[in-house]
Design a protein around this motif. Structure first.
Motif: not given
Length: 440
Positions: A176-177, A180, A251, A255, A270, A272-273, A337-338
């Motif tokens: 995901s990182w 993103g 996220v 994030g 804080d 992501w990403p 980021g879901y």
């Protein structure tokens, strides 16, 4: 009536009773949190502007049992009703909120067809029309049930397990990182495209279902299995895992969150990403009571997988669209980021298990299917405890657990392909004519 027909009637009866019980339970639970439940919102939608939902999608599914003339009449009446109601609201000085939409006319037409089926149809015609109405209303009710259930997940679970899943996701390299950052680099064009794909998943499913059900009006019967069945069962069973394994997504947990639903003040950090997630001992973390705990498994991945499967027997354009929708949905779930990568693995295993279970039931409890359902359920049941109790080991031994996760998912995919291919009827070669002696 044959034994299998009796079983199907029994299954329909049990399923209908369970659905009614679920609606009542969700209505009571939502009321306890001071919110209207699915029954209340559905009744309100008959009178006032309903909340946004697939009302016209449900109407489209219902029309598969109608002739073309009847379809034009049904859609015309629905649009006419919505136009009249819009004029009435405008004359009364009432405006629609951002959560409301047109669709009352579609709901009225579906209910009207149900009345016609009971009062003006008999025998097989009544059954077919009622099945069409039920198909459309199930899609609408499923949305209402889902909205209520997501509310309950947020209210019932003040703590979430994102730290465990994020730590376990190191086994896959924190996809995901990476996704993103890639999506951010594509600029607004890439984000807009993936937003459309992610938000219109139900529309894609309706298009595929309409193709599969295109012959219902002529044949006066539904096929044994189609996409809507898989979609609804995934939506019914999947959210139960949200209550067992509440997760909000990277996220939100790592994030800036999203406008109106959570924010960086609730996040563990804080990160992501752009910043790699440090490997540390995970703990349950407190989160707000607004953001749905709808991350594990990724049902968007499960639904997109189902769409991909059901487009394989269609024309080339439909096959291409199904593959595109699956790939774009995977990119969106990670890139926005879901979801974490391990959510997607669980979502694919879950979708294939549900799909083969429904096909097995349709085939009369085939032995191959039962074995694969048991295997898929075992793999899915093993993934969740691993994410919860072995995340540090998974993060520290990525070379072992990363390939192992992909191998488990791949084994379910391989089992599904092998089982469904075995179910296909063998195509016998055309018999060649015997050579005849030439006349003397």
């Amino acid at each position: 009536m044959t034994t299998w027909s009796q079983r199907r009637v029994l299954l329909w009866g049990v399923g209908g009773s369970a659905a009614l019980l679920l609606l009542v339970v969700l209505e009571i639970a939502a009321r306890r949190y001071g919110e209207p439940g699915p029954i209340t919102t559905q009744v309100q939608g008959v009178i006032v502007a309903p909340k946004s939902g697939p009302l016209y999608g449900g109407l489209a599914l219902m029309t598969v049992v109608l002739t073309w003339r009847q379809r034009f009449i049904a859609v015309g009446v629905a649009l006419g009703v919505d136009l009249v109601l819009a004029l009435v609201r405008w004359a009364a000085g009432s405006t629609l909120t951002s959560e409301q939409s047109f669709g009352t006319g579609a709901l009225w037409v579906m209910l009207g067809c149900a009345v016609i089926a009971v009062t003006r149809r008999t025998g097989a015609e009544r059954v077919v029309l009622l099945k069409g109405v039920g198909l459309g209303l199930l899609l609408v009710a499923g949305r209402k049930i889902g909205d209520t259930w997501l509310l309950i997940t947020a209210k019932a679970h003040p703590t979430v397990l994102d730290q465990y899943v994020a730590t376990a996701d190191h086994a896959l390299g924190n996809p995901s990182w990476a996704a993103g950052r890639i999506l951010e680099a594509t600029g607004p064009a890439g984000s807009r495209l993936l937003h459309v794909v992610y938000a219109q998943l139900a529309v894609a499913a309706i298009v595929v279902a309409l193709y599969q059900l295109r012959n219902v009006a002529a044949e006066r019967r539904f096929p044994g299995h189609h996409l809507v069945r898989t979609f609804l069962v995934i939506g019914l069973l999947g959210p139960a895992v949200y209550m067992i394994f509440p997760v909000v997504g990277p996220v939100f947990a790592y994030g800036p969150g999203a406008s109106g639903t959570g924010g960086v003040q609730w996040a563990a950090a804080d990160l992501w990403p752009h910043t790699a997630l440090p490997i540390a001992t995970p703990h349950p973390m407190t989160y707000d009571d607004l953001t749905p705990r709808n991350c594990m498994p990724s049902l968007h991945t499960a639904w997109a997988t189902a769409i991909f499967i059901h487009t394989r027997q269609g024309p080339r354009t439909l096959r291409f669209a199904g593959a595109f929708w699956l790939i774009a949905t995977l990119c969106a779930t990670l890139g926005f980021g879901y979801h974490y990568g391990v959510d997607l693995v669980a979502g694919v295993v879950f979708a294939l298990t549900v799909e083969v279970a429904l096909r097995t039931v349709d085939r009369g409890w085939d032995r191959r299917g039962i074995q694969l359902v048991g295997y898929g359920a075992t793999v899915f049941a093993a993934l969740l405890p691993a994410y919860r109790f072995l995340p540090l080991e998974m993060a520290r031994h990525q070379v072992v657990f990363g390939p192992l996760l992909l191998l488990l998912m791949g084994s379910v995919i391989f089992g599904y392909i092998r089982t469904t291919r075995a179910w296909k009827p063998a195509v016998l070669p055309a018999r060649q004519p015997e050579p005849q002696p030439e006349p003397a």
